[in-house]
Scaffold this active site. Structure first.
Site, PDB file in Angstrom:
ATOM      1  N   HIS A  57      26.941  68.957 -23.241  1.00 37.87           N
ATOM      2  CA  HIS A  57      27.101  67.533 -24.157  1.00 37.87           C
ATOM      3  C   HIS A  57      28.107  66.679 -22.861  1.00 37.87           C
ATOM      4  O   HIS A  57      28.361  66.978 -21.908  1.00 37.87           O
ATOM      5  CB  HIS A  57      28.325  67.924 -25.097  1.00 37.87           C
ATOM      6  CG  HIS A  57      29.692  68.659 -24.635  1.00 37.87           C
ATOM      7  ND1 HIS A  57      29.644  70.032 -24.705  1.00 37.87           N
ATOM      8  CD2 HIS A  57      30.758  68.108 -24.075  1.00 37.87           C
ATOM      9  CE1 HIS A  57      31.029  70.065 -24.305  1.00 37.87           C
ATOM     10  NE2 HIS A  57      31.578  69.085 -23.725  1.00 37.87           N
TER      11      HIS A  57
HETATM   12  C1  T46 Z   1      34.461  70.122 -22.529  1.00 38.61           C
HETATM   13  C2  T46 Z   1      34.381  71.562 -21.912  1.00 38.61           C
HETATM   14  C3  T46 Z   1      34.826  71.478 -20.263  1.00 38.61           C
HETATM   15  C4  T46 Z   1      38.163  72.578 -31.114  1.00 38.61           C
HETATM   16  O1  T46 Z   1      38.299  72.764 -32.340  1.00 38.61           O
HETATM   17  N1  T46 Z   1      39.353  72.072 -30.597  1.00 38.61           N
HETATM   18  C5  T46 Z   1      39.113  71.555 -29.315  1.00 38.61           C
HETATM   19  O2  T46 Z   1      39.977  70.983 -28.742  1.00 38.61           O
HETATM   20  C6  T46 Z   1      37.971  72.156 -28.588  1.00 38.61           C
HETATM   21  C7  T46 Z   1      37.941  71.862 -26.931  1.00 38.61           C
HETATM   22  C8  T46 Z   1      37.011  72.757 -29.321  1.00 38.61           C
HETATM   23  N2  T46 Z   1      37.090  73.052 -30.387  1.00 38.61           N
HETATM   24  C9  T46 Z   1      36.173  73.588 -31.186  1.00 38.61           C
HETATM   25  C10 T46 Z   1      34.573  73.114 -31.332  1.00 38.61           C
HETATM   26  C11 T46 Z   1      33.610  74.087 -31.218  1.00 38.61           C
HETATM   27  O3  T46 Z   1      33.465  74.618 -32.608  1.00 38.61           O
HETATM   28  O4  T46 Z   1      35.844  75.002 -30.260  1.00 38.61           O
HETATM   29  C12 T46 Z   1      34.281  75.188 -30.596  1.00 38.61           C
HETATM   30  C13 T46 Z   1      33.772  75.544 -29.133  1.00 38.61           C
HETATM   31  O5  T46 Z   1      33.650  74.249 -28.448  1.00 38.61           O
HETATM   32  P1  T46 Z   1      32.561  73.934 -27.516  1.00 38.61           P
HETATM   33  O6  T46 Z   1      31.391  74.583 -27.841  1.00 38.61           O
HETATM   34  O7  T46 Z   1      32.592  72.308 -27.448  1.00 38.61           O
HETATM   35  O8  T46 Z   1      33.038  74.365 -26.081  1.00 38.61           O
HETATM   36  P2  T46 Z   1      32.458  74.057 -24.676  1.00 38.61           P
HETATM   37  O9  T46 Z   1      33.216  75.242 -23.732  1.00 38.61           O
HETATM   38  O10 T46 Z   1      31.084  73.951 -24.494  1.00 38.61           O
HETATM   39  O11 T46 Z   1      33.313  72.649 -24.144  1.00 38.61           O
HETATM   40  C14 T46 Z   1      34.653  72.675 -24.108  1.00 38.61           C
HETATM   41  C15 T46 Z   1      34.818  71.078 -24.562  1.00 38.61           C
HETATM   42  O12 T46 Z   1      34.660  71.390 -25.982  1.00 38.61           O
HETATM   43  C16 T46 Z   1      34.441  69.916 -23.986  1.00 38.61           C
HETATM   44  O13 T46 Z   1      35.130  68.926 -24.365  1.00 38.61           O
HETATM   45  O14 T46 Z   1      34.273  69.241 -21.706  1.00 38.61           O
HETATM   46  O15 T46 Z   1      34.762  72.620 -22.562  1.00 38.61           O
END
Ligand code: T46
Length: 140
Positions: A57
């Site tokens: 993303h």
């Molecule tokens: C990024 C990379 C480096 C929350 O509710 N609060 C938060 O602060 C974050 C970061 C995530 N979430 C929830 C959203 C999703 O339902 O946690 C779940 C997993 O998040 P995501 O699939 O976006 O995780 P990554 O590891 O793909 O990405 C994360 C960050 O979301 C993103 O901003 O830059 O780490």
């Protein structure tokens, strides 16, 4: 921002995290203009799995600093015109990730702890999770 490494037009903006090292261990500090934004949120990834990549993303406005405080992973950045990657493999080696930068995280070690400092609170509407949408937005 202190010690941004690689060439000026590289997507990979590495930052040396100042540390205090002595026989008791190492202490790393973020302060002053590191990161180059006010920290509004801190999160960290643990229990990562080598075969499972993360990210895929971009963020419209969010800026972040990421550092593997333990273990390693490979960070891929893509601004819509080029794609570069770097190993995050040291607690002294942080990366600044600007807004409108597609990111992917691959090849996590099982012991990876990825610490992320963010410029804003969590906001799902700031995410662009579809690559074609990202390319369209990056072209303006
Ligand atoms: C990024 C990379 C480096 C929350 O509710 N609060 C938060 O602060 C974050 C970061 C995530 N979430 C929830 C959203 C999703 O339902 O946690 C779940 C997993 O998040 P995501 O699939 O976006 O995780 P990554 O590891 O793909 O990405 C994360 C960050 O979301 C993103 O901003 O830059 O780490």
């Amino acid at each position: 921002m202190p010690s941004a490494k690689k060439s000026a037009n590289s997507l990979i903006k590495l930052v040396q995290v100042p540390s205090w090292n002595d026989p008791r261990g190492n202490l790393f500090v973020f302060e002053k203009d590191l990161p180059p934004f006010e920290i509004k949120r801190v999160y960290y990834l643990t229990n990562t799995v080598e075969n499972f990549s993360r990210g895929f993303h971009a963020h419209r406005d969010l800026q972040q600093i990421a550092v593997a405080v333990n273990g390693r992973c490979r960070m891929v950045l893509d601004d819509g015109t080029k794609r570069e990657d770097v190993w995050l493999d040291s607690p002294s080696k942080a990366i600044y990730i600007d807004s409108m930068m597609w990111r992917e995280m691959h090849d996590f070690s099982a012991d990876c702890v990825l610490l992320v400092l963010a410029s804003a609170e969590y906001d799902e509407s700031d995410y662009i999770r579809n690559y074609d949408d990202f390319i369209a937005a990056a072209k303006g």
